[in-house]
Design a protein around this motif. Structure first.
Motif, mmCIF file in Angstrom:
data_model
loop_
_atom_site.group_PDB
_atom_site.id
_atom_site.type_symbol
_atom_site.label_atom_id
_atom_site.label_comp_id
_atom_site.label_asym_id
_atom_site.label_seq_id
_atom_site.Cartn_x
_atom_site.Cartn_y
_atom_site.Cartn_z
ATOM 1 N N SER A 41 0.839 -1.194 0.000
ATOM 2 C CA SER A 41 0.000 0.000 0.000
ATOM 3 C C SER A 41 0.874 1.244 0.000
ATOM 4 C CB SER A 41 -0.904 -0.003 1.238
ATOM 5 O OG SER A 41 -1.769 -1.113 1.210
ATOM 6 N N ALA A 42 0.492 2.224 -0.796
ATOM 7 C CA ALA A 42 1.261 3.463 -0.871
ATOM 8 C C ALA A 42 1.180 4.201 0.456
ATOM 9 C CB ALA A 42 0.725 4.335 -1.998
ATOM 10 N N LYS A 43 2.283 4.790 0.864
ATOM 11 C CA LYS A 43 2.319 5.545 2.114
ATOM 12 C C LYS A 43 1.497 6.819 1.954
ATOM 13 C CE LYS A 43 5.459 7.536 5.542
ATOM 14 N NZ LYS A 43 4.758 6.868 6.656
ATOM 15 N N THR A 44 0.786 7.184 3.007
ATOM 16 C CA THR A 44 -0.007 8.408 2.997
ATOM 17 C C THR A 44 0.625 9.441 3.920
ATOM 18 O OG1 THR A 44 -2.072 7.217 2.549
ATOM 19 C CG2 THR A 44 -2.262 9.432 3.485
ATOM 20 N N TYR A 45 0.860 10.638 3.389
ATOM 21 C CA TYR A 45 1.409 11.739 4.177
ATOM 22 C C TYR A 45 0.314 12.769 4.442
ATOM 23 C CZ TYR A 45 6.084 9.983 3.024
ATOM 24 O OH TYR A 45 7.212 9.206 2.897
ATOM 25 N N VAL A 46 0.316 13.298 5.660
ATOM 26 C CA VAL A 46 -0.636 14.349 6.023
ATOM 27 C C VAL A 46 -0.008 15.698 5.681
ATOM 28 C CG1 VAL A 46 -1.962 15.431 7.871
ATOM 29 C CG2 VAL A 46 -1.586 12.947 7.882
ATOM 30 N N VAL A 47 -0.695 16.451 4.838
ATOM 31 C CA VAL A 47 -0.205 17.755 4.395
ATOM 32 C C VAL A 47 -0.961 18.850 5.136
ATOM 33 C CG1 VAL A 47 0.145 19.291 2.427
ATOM 34 C CG2 VAL A 47 0.302 16.807 2.117
ATOM 35 N N VAL A 57 -1.627 11.554 -0.411
ATOM 36 C CA VAL A 57 -1.672 12.706 0.493
ATOM 37 C C VAL A 57 -3.100 12.950 0.963
ATOM 38 C CG1 VAL A 57 0.352 13.939 -0.373
ATOM 39 C CG2 VAL A 57 -1.846 14.258 -1.516
ATOM 40 N N LYS A 58 -3.215 13.428 2.191
ATOM 41 C CA LYS A 58 -4.487 13.942 2.678
ATOM 42 C C LYS A 58 -4.196 15.280 3.346
ATOM 43 C CE LYS A 58 -4.599 11.398 7.095
ATOM 44 N NZ LYS A 58 -5.433 10.494 7.938
ATOM 45 N N PHE A 59 -5.137 16.204 3.237
ATOM 46 C CA PHE A 59 -4.890 17.581 3.647
ATOM 47 C C PHE A 59 -5.597 17.913 4.957
ATOM 48 C CE2 PHE A 59 -4.175 17.320 -0.851
ATOM 49 C CZ PHE A 59 -3.032 18.068 -1.039
ATOM 50 N N GLN A 60 -4.910 18.706 5.767
ATOM 51 C CA GLN A 60 -5.456 19.148 7.046
ATOM 52 C C GLN A 60 -5.369 20.665 7.117
ATOM 53 O OE1 GLN A 60 -4.045 16.926 10.435
ATOM 54 N NE2 GLN A 60 -4.486 18.587 11.850
ATOM 55 N N ASP A 61 -6.507 21.308 7.331
ATOM 56 C CA ASP A 61 -6.578 22.769 7.385
ATOM 57 C C ASP A 61 -6.408 23.246 8.826
ATOM 58 O OD1 ASP A 61 -7.040 25.433 6.809
ATOM 59 O OD2 ASP A 61 -9.228 25.224 6.743
ATOM 60 N N ILE A 62 -5.315 23.968 9.091
ATOM 61 C CA ILE A 62 -5.066 24.502 10.426
ATOM 62 C C ILE A 62 -4.563 25.937 10.301
ATOM 63 C CG2 ILE A 62 -4.610 22.268 11.495
ATOM 64 C CD1 ILE A 62 -1.686 22.688 11.189
ATOM 65 N N SER A 63 -4.515 26.656 11.407
ATOM 66 C CA SER A 63 -4.049 28.041 11.362
ATOM 67 C C SER A 63 -2.579 28.081 10.950
ATOM 68 C CB SER A 63 -4.231 28.719 12.722
ATOM 69 O OG SER A 63 -3.447 28.094 13.711
ATOM 70 N N PHE A 64 -2.194 29.145 10.254
ATOM 71 C CA PHE A 64 -0.852 29.231 9.694
ATOM 72 C C PHE A 64 0.227 29.123 10.766
ATOM 73 C CE2 PHE A 64 2.892 31.343 7.971
ATOM 74 C CZ PHE A 64 2.979 30.785 6.703
ATOM 75 N N LEU A 96 4.147 20.299 12.458
ATOM 76 C CA LEU A 96 5.160 19.529 11.737
ATOM 77 C C LEU A 96 6.146 18.907 12.719
ATOM 78 C CD1 LEU A 96 5.887 18.988 8.731
ATOM 79 C CD2 LEU A 96 7.412 20.950 8.861
ATOM 80 N N ASN A 97 6.609 19.699 13.656
ATOM 81 C CA ASN A 97 7.599 19.214 14.619
ATOM 82 C C ASN A 97 7.003 18.286 15.670
ATOM 83 O OD1 ASN A 97 9.810 20.506 13.429
ATOM 84 N ND2 ASN A 97 9.331 22.438 14.441
ATOM 85 N N ALA A 98 5.682 18.386 15.876
ATOM 86 C CA ALA A 98 5.012 17.483 16.817
ATOM 87 C C ALA A 98 4.634 16.163 16.153
ATOM 88 C CB ALA A 98 3.764 18.153 17.385
ATOM 89 N N GLY A 99 4.732 16.116 14.821
ATOM 90 C CA GLY A 99 4.418 14.890 14.100
ATOM 91 C C GLY A 99 2.955 14.709 13.759
ATOM 92 N N THR A 100 2.130 15.744 13.963
ATOM 93 C CA THR A 100 0.712 15.625 13.617
ATOM 94 C C THR A 100 0.480 15.837 12.123
ATOM 95 O OG1 THR A 100 0.370 17.953 14.216
ATOM 96 C CG2 THR A 100 -0.082 16.299 15.908
ATOM 97 N N ILE A 101 1.430 16.487 11.459
ATOM 98 C CA ILE A 101 1.415 16.595 9.998
ATOM 99 C C ILE A 101 2.813 16.241 9.495
ATOM 100 C CG2 ILE A 101 -0.438 18.304 9.858
ATOM 101 C CD1 ILE A 101 1.661 20.482 9.534
ATOM 102 N N ASP A 102 2.903 15.859 8.223
ATOM 103 C CA ASP A 102 4.184 15.431 7.653
ATOM 104 C C ASP A 102 4.812 16.476 6.740
ATOM 105 O OD1 ASP A 102 4.060 12.653 8.694
ATOM 106 O OD2 ASP A 102 2.330 12.512 7.346
ATOM 107 N N ILE A 103 3.958 17.252 6.083
ATOM 108 C CA ILE A 103 4.414 18.227 5.090
ATOM 109 C C ILE A 103 3.624 19.513 5.280
ATOM 110 C CG2 ILE A 103 4.615 18.729 2.602
ATOM 111 C CD1 ILE A 103 4.435 15.639 2.158
ATOM 112 N N VAL A 104 4.276 20.650 5.072
ATOM 113 C CA VAL A 104 3.569 21.928 5.014
ATOM 114 C C VAL A 104 3.562 22.394 3.566
ATOM 115 C CG1 VAL A 104 3.627 24.381 5.605
ATOM 116 C CG2 VAL A 104 4.065 22.667 7.371
ATOM 117 N N ALA A 105 2.364 22.625 3.038
ATOM 118 C CA ALA A 105 2.194 23.198 1.701
ATOM 119 C C ALA A 105 1.207 24.340 1.863
ATOM 120 C CB ALA A 105 1.667 22.157 0.720
ATOM 121 N N ALA A 106 1.733 25.544 2.093
ATOM 122 C CA ALA A 106 0.855 26.651 2.477
ATOM 123 C C ALA A 106 1.392 27.999 2.020
ATOM 124 C CB ALA A 106 0.669 26.648 3.993
#
Length: 244
Positions: free
Chosen positions: A23-29, A65-72, A79-89
């Protein structure tokens, strides 16, 4: 004979399992979807240039990829807490940010701009004296206003900091602030859709990059390779034409 067929079936199943693709790995963006045309909400979904760019990179590199909308201002901590993997913003690469995250090669260049309410008669002069300005917390526009206007005393009015530009623009339309400082391409999009006018561009020479946790070389390499392939294939030009 039955026992032989049973063993053959087991062997065949084992071979099938061994060659079946993993299965392809999924990253949270992580993104902040009040930054059109890079990321915004349309029909309840997060869409935009960064979203399509990440999907193209994911397809190129064989991950999901799956996207998570959070405050900037929560993106780097997430990212540093590991709740998301990538920042695209539409995140500008800065020395301070590069101390705590790793950035890809730049994928977009931008400056800052000033928006005022349509029909207000306001100009660049709202950045001086007793005027009220709005920014989005944690953005380079926020930093520029703080360093160049607040600390120098050029601006003596109030600076209101919002979690999203959506709220900042609404406050401008409501007449609660005199101007909003934000990235030029985003200012142009709001000016095309809202009763606001871009009256100045502030040359800051910024470059946007995707971000990963500090030291995550494997993911950083995937993203940089994906960016190269997206550019080489012509997909980047296609996205630029679509959104700008």
């Amino acid at each position: 004979m039955k026992k032989c067929l049973f063993y053959l079936s087991v062997i065949a199943l084992a071979l099938f399992v061994s060659v079946a693709p993993a299965s392809a790995k999924t990253y949270v963006v992580g993104t902040s979807a009040g930054f059109p045309p890079f990321e915004y909400i349309q029909d309840g979904k997060i869409v935009g240039f960064d979203v399509d760019l990440m999907k193209a990179i994911a397809e190129s590199q064989g991950f999901e990829v799956k996207f998570q909308d959070i405050s900037f201002d929560s993106l780097i901590p997430g990212l540093n807490a590991g709740t998301i993997d990538i920042v695209a913003a539409g995140m500008t690469i800065t020395e301070e940010r590069a101390k705590v995250v790793d950035f890809t090669e730049p994928y977009y260049s931008a400056n800052q701009a000033l928006l005022v309410k349509e029909g207000s008669g306001n100009t660049l002069t709202v950045l001086f004296g007793n005027h009220n300005i709005a920014v989005q917390t944690g953005t380079t526009g926020d930093l520029w206003v703080e360093e160049n206007l607040e600390k120098t005393g050029i601006l003596t009015g109030k600076v209101t900091r919002f979690d999203t530009f959506v709220l900042a623009i609404q406050d401008l339309i409501n007449g609660n602030v005199d101007g909003v400082v934000l990235d030029t391409p985003v200012a142009k999009r709001y000016a095309a859709e809202k009763p606001v006018v871009m009256v100045a561009e502030i040359i800051t020479g910024e470059q946007y990059g995707l971000a990963v946790a500090k030291g995550n070389k494997e993911l950083l390499e995937k993203l940089n390779k994906g960016l190269e392939e997206v550019k080489a294939s012509g997909k980047m030009d296609e996205l630029l034409k679509k959104y700008f």
